[in-house]
Design a protein around this motif. Structure first.
Motif, PDB file in Angstrom:
ATOM      1  N   GLY A   1     -12.080  -2.693   8.246  1.00  0.00           N
ATOM      2  CA  GLY A   1     -10.829  -3.419   8.482  1.00  0.00           C
ATOM      3  C   GLY A   1      -9.654  -2.862   7.710  1.00  0.00           C
ATOM      4  O   GLY A   1      -8.597  -3.492   7.625  1.00  0.00           O
ATOM      5  N   SER A   2      -9.807  -1.627   7.162  1.00  0.00           N
ATOM      6  CA  SER A   2      -8.773  -1.072   6.289  1.00  0.00           C
ATOM      7  C   SER A   2      -7.457  -0.794   7.011  1.00  0.00           C
ATOM      8  O   SER A   2      -6.373  -1.039   6.461  1.00  0.00           O
ATOM      9  CB  SER A   2      -9.281   0.219   5.638  1.00  0.00           C
ATOM     10  OG  SER A   2      -9.645   1.169   6.640  1.00  0.00           O
ATOM     11  N   LYS A   3      -7.523  -0.271   8.242  1.00  0.00           N
ATOM     12  CA  LYS A   3      -6.302   0.102   8.952  1.00  0.00           C
ATOM     13  C   LYS A   3      -5.502  -1.125   9.364  1.00  0.00           C
ATOM     14  O   LYS A   3      -4.276  -1.161   9.188  1.00  0.00           O
ATOM     15  CB  LYS A   3      -6.644   0.941  10.187  1.00  0.00           C
ATOM     16  CG  LYS A   3      -5.413   1.570  10.840  1.00  0.00           C
ATOM     17  CD  LYS A   3      -4.722   2.519   9.876  1.00  0.00           C
ATOM     18  CE  LYS A   3      -3.454   3.115  10.449  1.00  0.00           C
ATOM     19  NZ  LYS A   3      -2.777   4.007   9.492  1.00  0.00           N
ATOM     20  N   ILE A   4      -6.172  -2.106   9.913  1.00  0.00           N
ATOM     21  CA  ILE A   4      -5.439  -3.295  10.361  1.00  0.00           C
ATOM     22  C   ILE A   4      -4.873  -4.057   9.156  1.00  0.00           C
ATOM     23  O   ILE A   4      -3.787  -4.655   9.234  1.00  0.00           O
ATOM     24  CB  ILE A   4      -6.344  -4.205  11.233  1.00  0.00           C
ATOM     25  CG1 ILE A   4      -5.462  -5.162  12.037  1.00  0.00           C
ATOM     26  CG2 ILE A   4      -7.368  -4.968  10.407  1.00  0.00           C
ATOM     27  CD1 ILE A   4      -6.211  -5.870  13.135  1.00  0.00           C
ATOM     28  N   LYS A   5      -5.567  -4.003   8.036  1.00  0.00           N
ATOM     29  CA  LYS A   5      -5.049  -4.626   6.810  1.00  0.00           C
ATOM     30  C   LYS A   5      -3.782  -3.915   6.352  1.00  0.00           C
ATOM     31  O   LYS A   5      -2.794  -4.560   5.964  1.00  0.00           O
ATOM     32  CB  LYS A   5      -6.112  -4.571   5.710  1.00  0.00           C
ATOM     33  CG  LYS A   5      -5.676  -5.226   4.407  1.00  0.00           C
ATOM     34  CD  LYS A   5      -6.761  -5.120   3.346  1.00  0.00           C
ATOM     35  CE  LYS A   5      -6.306  -5.751   2.032  1.00  0.00           C
ATOM     36  NZ  LYS A   5      -7.342  -5.603   0.967  1.00  0.00           N
ATOM     37  N   GLU A   6      -3.793  -2.584   6.441  1.00  0.00           N
ATOM     38  CA  GLU A   6      -2.618  -1.799   6.057  1.00  0.00           C
ATOM     39  C   GLU A   6      -1.429  -2.131   6.959  1.00  0.00           C
ATOM     40  O   GLU A   6      -0.289  -2.279   6.485  1.00  0.00           O
ATOM     41  CB  GLU A   6      -2.952  -0.309   6.171  1.00  0.00           C
ATOM     42  CG  GLU A   6      -1.779   0.615   5.904  1.00  0.00           C
ATOM     43  CD  GLU A   6      -2.097   2.057   6.255  1.00  0.00           C
ATOM     44  OE1 GLU A   6      -1.183   2.775   6.693  1.00  0.00           O
ATOM     45  OE2 GLU A   6      -3.277   2.458   6.111  1.00  0.00           O
TER      46      GLU A   6
ATOM     47  N   ARG B   1      -0.892  -4.910   8.610  1.00  0.00           N
ATOM     48  CA  ARG B   1      -0.406  -6.256   8.281  1.00  0.00           C
ATOM     49  C   ARG B   1       0.478  -6.236   7.034  1.00  0.00           C
ATOM     50  O   ARG B   1       1.541  -6.865   7.000  1.00  0.00           O
ATOM     51  CB  ARG B   1      -1.598  -7.191   8.056  1.00  0.00           C
ATOM     52  CG  ARG B   1      -2.369  -7.572   9.307  1.00  0.00           C
ATOM     53  CD  ARG B   1      -3.661  -8.278   8.934  1.00  0.00           C
ATOM     54  NE  ARG B   1      -4.438  -8.647  10.103  1.00  0.00           N
ATOM     55  CZ  ARG B   1      -5.765  -8.766  10.100  1.00  0.00           C
ATOM     56  NH1 ARG B   1      -6.450  -8.544   8.973  1.00  0.00           N
ATOM     57  NH2 ARG B   1      -6.404  -9.105  11.199  1.00  0.00           N
ATOM     58  N   GLU B   2       0.017  -5.513   6.024  1.00  0.00           N
ATOM     59  CA  GLU B   2       0.734  -5.509   4.746  1.00  0.00           C
ATOM     60  C   GLU B   2       2.070  -4.771   4.824  1.00  0.00           C
ATOM     61  O   GLU B   2       3.054  -5.187   4.222  1.00  0.00           O
ATOM     62  CB  GLU B   2      -0.150  -4.894   3.667  1.00  0.00           C
ATOM     63  CG  GLU B   2      -1.356  -5.757   3.299  1.00  0.00           C
ATOM     64  CD  GLU B   2      -2.285  -5.085   2.300  1.00  0.00           C
ATOM     65  OE1 GLU B   2      -2.099  -3.861   2.057  1.00  0.00           O
ATOM     66  OE2 GLU B   2      -3.188  -5.761   1.770  1.00  0.00           O
ATOM     67  N   THR B   3       2.111  -3.672   5.570  1.00  0.00           N
ATOM     68  CA  THR B   3       3.336  -2.872   5.618  1.00  0.00           C
ATOM     69  C   THR B   3       4.376  -3.413   6.588  1.00  0.00           C
ATOM     70  O   THR B   3       5.564  -3.138   6.432  1.00  0.00           O
ATOM     71  CB  THR B   3       3.020  -1.412   5.991  1.00  0.00           C
ATOM     72  OG1 THR B   3       2.342  -1.385   7.255  1.00  0.00           O
ATOM     73  CG2 THR B   3       2.163  -0.757   4.931  1.00  0.00           C
ATOM     74  N   THR B   4       3.938  -4.191   7.589  1.00  0.00           N
ATOM     75  CA  THR B   4       4.891  -4.699   8.590  1.00  0.00           C
ATOM     76  C   THR B   4       5.248  -6.164   8.385  1.00  0.00           C
ATOM     77  O   THR B   4       6.299  -6.614   8.838  1.00  0.00           O
ATOM     78  CB  THR B   4       4.333  -4.540  10.010  1.00  0.00           C
ATOM     79  OG1 THR B   4       3.179  -5.393  10.175  1.00  0.00           O
ATOM     80  CG2 THR B   4       3.937  -3.100  10.285  1.00  0.00           C
ATOM     81  N   GLY B   5       4.371  -6.909   7.726  1.00  0.00           N
ATOM     82  CA  GLY B   5       4.606  -8.340   7.568  1.00  0.00           C
ATOM     83  C   GLY B   5       4.226  -9.150   8.786  1.00  0.00           C
ATOM     84  O   GLY B   5       4.414 -10.374   8.823  1.00  0.00           O
TER      85      GLY B   5
END
Length: 329
Positions: free
Chosen positions: A136-141, A143-147
């Motif tokens: 789930g690392s990419k989707i977490k990234e 979410r975090e970078t786009t809000g």
């Protein structure tokens, strides 16, 4: 009795594609994107506007091709095609219109904060693994970078090999999120055949006759060209000779009474990929292939489960193809 396929989507690419590999003068790639959105009727009506004025303006100002699938079902597919700049401009206008509609509907309640905009992208399931990333690392990234809130559906959309990706947030967050999703998808082309999701009034069984697939809707059998293509592709990859003949010699689900069985051994750790949440995936495979599929209970000490597929030779072959697609997603 056959009816015309009134639910056919526009004749466009089904996922983001890189059509050319030559470079622009500024060093960027010539890229043509095609994105598909799944929307409810009320949202679609807002995008189209009175006498089609809104969608016409969006097309003109964005320079993107924006098409809405036909049909009277509650959900519709909006297909957006063009250069990256044109597609993102169109998305900006669509999210702006949806945000405007939400703001208007919430004016009466001053105590509530500004509601988020929610969009649903339709993406081939074979590309969703890259979007999620390892653990789930990419989707977490993203979410975090786009809000933005991003959720990839665990189950396939009915009668398709696509999944819904739900994005929720402010207009800026959504556009930023879509840019990142497109970057991932362009680097990871879809694998194998893609059966696009076509909204219908209700699910119906699939029958095969004369090399053509049909979905049964009420008293009609509606041609399903995408399943026909997949059916032919599956036959080409058959590992046994029974299906290496013209599909026109087969008729109906049971291959003119020639019902056979095929057994597969699936590792225990992969059986969940085939069954899906509450049996959703195995039910879809049964419906799409027209074959009966039985999964035996786990045997103590065994690392594999026995899967028995029963039906006509072509139906069995298509079921095997779809099972393999689930395992290798």
């Amino acid at each position: 009795m056959l009816a015309g396929d009134s639910l056919m989507c526009s004749d466009l690419e089904l996922q983001p594609t890189m059509d050319q590999t030559d470079y622009c003068s500024d060093g960027g790639l010539h890229v043509t994107l095609t994105l598909r959105l799944l929307m409810h009727g009320k949202e679609v009506g807002s995008i189209i506007g009175k006498k089609g004025d809104t969608i016409k303006r969006m097309r003109e100002e964005s320079s993107a091709r924006i098409n809405v699938s036909e049909g009277s079902c509650p959900e519709r597919i909006i297909t957006i095609t063009g250069s990256m700049e044109a597609v993102f401009k169109a998305f900006t206008m669509i999210t702006g219109k949806l945000e405007e509609d939400l703001s208007t509907s919430s004016l009466s309640d001053t105590t509530r904060s500004k509601p988020p905009v929610t969009l649903r992208l339709v993406i081939p399931a074979s590309q969703c693994g890259s979007l999620i990333g390892k653990g789930g690392s990419k989707i977490k990234e993203i979410r975090e970078t786009t809000g933005a809130q991003v959720q990839v559906a665990g189950d396939l959309l009915p009668n398709s090999t696509e999944r819904a990706v739900t994005i929720s947030g402010t207009q800026d967050a959504i556009i930023h999120c879509i840019r990142q999703i497109c970057a991932v998808i362009l680097e990871s082309p879809p694998k194998g055949a893609t059966i696009p999701y076509r909204p219908t009034l209700g699910p119906g069984p699939v029958v095969f006759s004369g090399g053509q697939a049909y979905t049964v809707q009420g008293q009609f059998a509606v041609p399903h060209p995408d399943l026909s293509k997949l059916h032919q592709l599956a036959a080409q990859h058959a590992s046994y000779n029974a299906v290496n003949q013209s599909s026109s010699s087969y008729s109906g689900l049971d291959n003119s009474g020639q019902t056979t069985s095929q057994e597969l051994l699936i590792p225990n750790d992969l059986i969940g990929c085939i069954i899906g949440r509450q049996g959703s995936k195995i039910n879809e495979i049964r419906q799409m292939s027209g074959a009966q599929i039985k999964i035996d209970n786990q045997v103590d000490g065994s690392t594999e489960r026995l899967v028995t597929i029963t039906g006509g030779a072509l139906n069995i072959n298509l079921a095997q193809y779809l099972i393999n697609a689930c395992i290798h997603e």
